[in-house]
Write a protein that holds these residues in place. Structure first.
Motif, short mmCIF file in Angstrom:
data_model
loop_
_atom_site.label_atom_id
_atom_site.label_comp_id
_atom_site.label_asym_id
_atom_site.label_seq_id
_atom_site.Cartn_x
_atom_site.Cartn_y
_atom_site.Cartn_z
N ALA A 11 0.83 -1.20 0.00
CA ALA A 11 0.00 0.00 0.00
C ALA A 11 0.86 1.25 0.00
O ALA A 11 1.96 1.26 0.57
CB ALA A 11 -0.90 0.00 1.22
N THR A 12 0.37 2.29 -0.65
CA THR A 12 1.06 3.58 -0.72
C THR A 12 0.01 4.68 -0.75
O THR A 12 -1.00 4.54 -1.44
CB THR A 12 1.89 3.66 -2.03
N THR A 13 0.26 5.75 -0.03
CA THR A 13 -0.65 6.90 -0.07
C THR A 13 -0.36 7.72 -1.32
O THR A 13 0.80 8.06 -1.58
CB THR A 13 -0.43 7.78 1.18
N VAL A 14 -1.39 8.04 -2.08
CA VAL A 14 -1.22 8.91 -3.25
C VAL A 14 -2.33 9.96 -3.28
O VAL A 14 -3.46 9.70 -2.87
CB VAL A 14 -1.22 8.15 -4.61
N SER A 15 -1.98 11.14 -3.80
CA SER A 15 -3.00 12.16 -4.02
C SER A 15 -3.19 12.37 -5.52
O SER A 15 -4.04 13.14 -5.94
CB SER A 15 -2.57 13.48 -3.37
N SER A 16 -2.40 11.68 -6.33
CA SER A 16 -2.40 11.94 -7.78
C SER A 16 -3.47 11.17 -8.54
O SER A 16 -3.47 11.18 -9.76
CB SER A 16 -1.02 11.57 -8.35
N LEU A 31 3.01 7.80 -10.05
CA LEU A 31 3.90 7.29 -9.00
C LEU A 31 5.36 7.64 -9.27
O LEU A 31 5.82 7.59 -10.42
CB LEU A 31 3.78 5.77 -8.92
N ASP A 32 6.07 7.96 -8.21
CA ASP A 32 7.51 8.20 -8.25
C ASP A 32 8.20 6.89 -8.70
O ASP A 32 7.80 5.81 -8.27
CB ASP A 32 7.96 8.55 -6.82
N SER A 34 10.75 5.65 -7.69
CA SER A 34 11.34 4.95 -6.56
C SER A 34 10.30 4.21 -5.71
O SER A 34 10.65 3.53 -4.75
CB SER A 34 12.11 5.93 -5.67
N SER A 35 9.03 4.34 -6.05
CA SER A 35 7.97 3.69 -5.25
C SER A 35 8.03 2.17 -5.37
O SER A 35 8.06 1.63 -6.47
CB SER A 35 6.60 4.21 -5.74
N ARG A 36 8.00 1.52 -4.22
CA ARG A 36 7.99 0.05 -4.21
C ARG A 36 6.70 -0.46 -4.85
O ARG A 36 6.70 -1.45 -5.59
CB ARG A 36 8.07 -0.44 -2.77
N GLY A 65 4.55 6.07 4.58
CA GLY A 65 5.88 5.68 5.06
C GLY A 65 6.48 4.63 4.13
O GLY A 65 5.92 4.30 3.09
N LYS A 70 2.54 -2.40 5.54
CA LYS A 70 1.90 -1.16 5.99
C LYS A 70 0.43 -1.40 6.35
O LYS A 70 -0.19 -0.59 7.02
CB LYS A 70 2.00 -0.10 4.89
N HIS A 105 8.69 10.33 -12.61
CA HIS A 105 7.43 9.67 -12.26
C HIS A 105 6.92 8.82 -13.42
O HIS A 105 7.39 8.95 -14.55
CB HIS A 105 6.36 10.70 -11.87
N TYR A 125 -6.40 16.33 1.92
CA TYR A 125 -5.01 16.68 2.30
C TYR A 125 -4.79 18.12 1.85
O TYR A 125 -4.88 18.43 0.67
CB TYR A 125 -4.02 15.74 1.62
C1 LIG Z 1 -0.87 13.17 0.97
C2 LIG Z 1 0.20 12.41 0.25
C3 LIG Z 1 0.11 12.23 -1.11
C4 LIG Z 1 1.09 11.52 -1.82
N1 LIG Z 1 0.93 11.35 -3.17
C5 LIG Z 1 1.84 10.63 -3.86
C6 LIG Z 1 1.66 10.40 -5.25
O1 LIG Z 1 0.68 10.83 -5.86
N2 LIG Z 1 2.61 9.67 -5.90
C7 LIG Z 1 3.71 9.16 -5.26
O2 LIG Z 1 4.53 8.50 -5.90
N3 LIG Z 1 3.89 9.36 -3.93
C8 LIG Z 1 2.99 10.08 -3.22
N4 LIG Z 1 3.16 10.29 -1.87
C9 LIG Z 1 4.37 9.77 -1.21
C10 LIG Z 1 4.31 8.25 -0.96
O3 LIG Z 1 3.17 7.91 -0.17
C11 LIG Z 1 5.58 7.80 -0.22
O4 LIG Z 1 6.73 8.15 -0.98
C12 LIG Z 1 5.62 6.32 0.11
O5 LIG Z 1 6.62 6.09 1.06
C13 LIG Z 1 5.88 5.40 -1.10
O6 LIG Z 1 5.85 4.08 -0.63
P1 LIG Z 1 6.32 2.82 -1.49
O7 LIG Z 1 7.78 3.00 -1.83
O8 LIG Z 1 6.09 1.65 -0.55
O9 LIG Z 1 5.45 2.75 -2.71
C14 LIG Z 1 2.19 10.99 -1.14
C15 LIG Z 1 2.30 11.17 0.26
C16 LIG Z 1 1.31 11.87 0.94
C17 LIG Z 1 1.41 12.06 2.43
#
Ligand SMILES: Cc1cc2nc3c(=O)[nH]c(=O)nc-3n(C[C@H](O)[C@H](O)[C@H](O)COP(=O)(O)O)c2cc1C
Length: 137
Positions: A11-16, A31-32, A34-36, A65, A70, A105, A125
């Protein structure tokens, strides 16, 4: 956003997240590199979009995180082979049909396989904090 690989939930938090096309229906998430979770999506071609409700700020913080597991303290079930978090404002199980690399990204083009909504208000957010609709900054 969630994914599942070899029975392990991610799981990962995203706003995109946003809508992309109405007919046919597509959504997108960015997504970045570097995102897992991006790696999981690239390998499985599946992603779950859990629209957090306004009582789920802790989940948003935890999933922003790093690390595995997670969802350890989160109630979820498997839907369409993906982790669906309980009590969200909305849910989409999607197939990742395209990944477009732009800078550092990737745009994930997501074709919904399942869509559900609820009456719960979404988590917002704003100014670096999770908030409820109507809450002053
Ligand atoms: C409110 C909020 C929005 C976020 N939106 C994005 C996003 O759209 N894309 C992204 O890659 N990371 C975003 N992030 C950062 C990721 O949640 C963070 O880098 C996370 O540790 C990635 O985890 P992973 O490597 O396990 O995928 C956001 C963080 C927050 C707090």
């Amino acid at each position: 956003m969630t994914g599942m690989e070899n029975g392990v939930p991610h799981a990962t938090t995203v706003s995109s997240f946003s809508s992309l096309s109405l007919t046919p229906t597509y959504a997108q998430v960015i997504l970045d590199v570097s995102s897992r979770l991006l790696g999981v999506v690239e390998r499985t071609k599946r992603l779950g979009i859990n629209l957090l409700a306004d009582h789920q700020k802790e989940i948003g913080t935890t999933c922003a995180g790093k690390g595995l597991d997670k969802l350890r303290d989160v109630t979820w079930r498997e839907s369409a082979g993906l982790p669906e978090i309980a009590d969200c404002a909305g849910w989409l199980a999607c197939e990742a049909t395209e990944l477009i690399h732009v800078g550092d990204h990737k745009i994930v083009v997501a074709r919904p396989l399942e869509i559900r909504s609820s009456d719960r208000a979404p988590l917002l957010y704003h100014r670096a904090e999770f908030r409820r609709i109507g809450e002053s900054a």
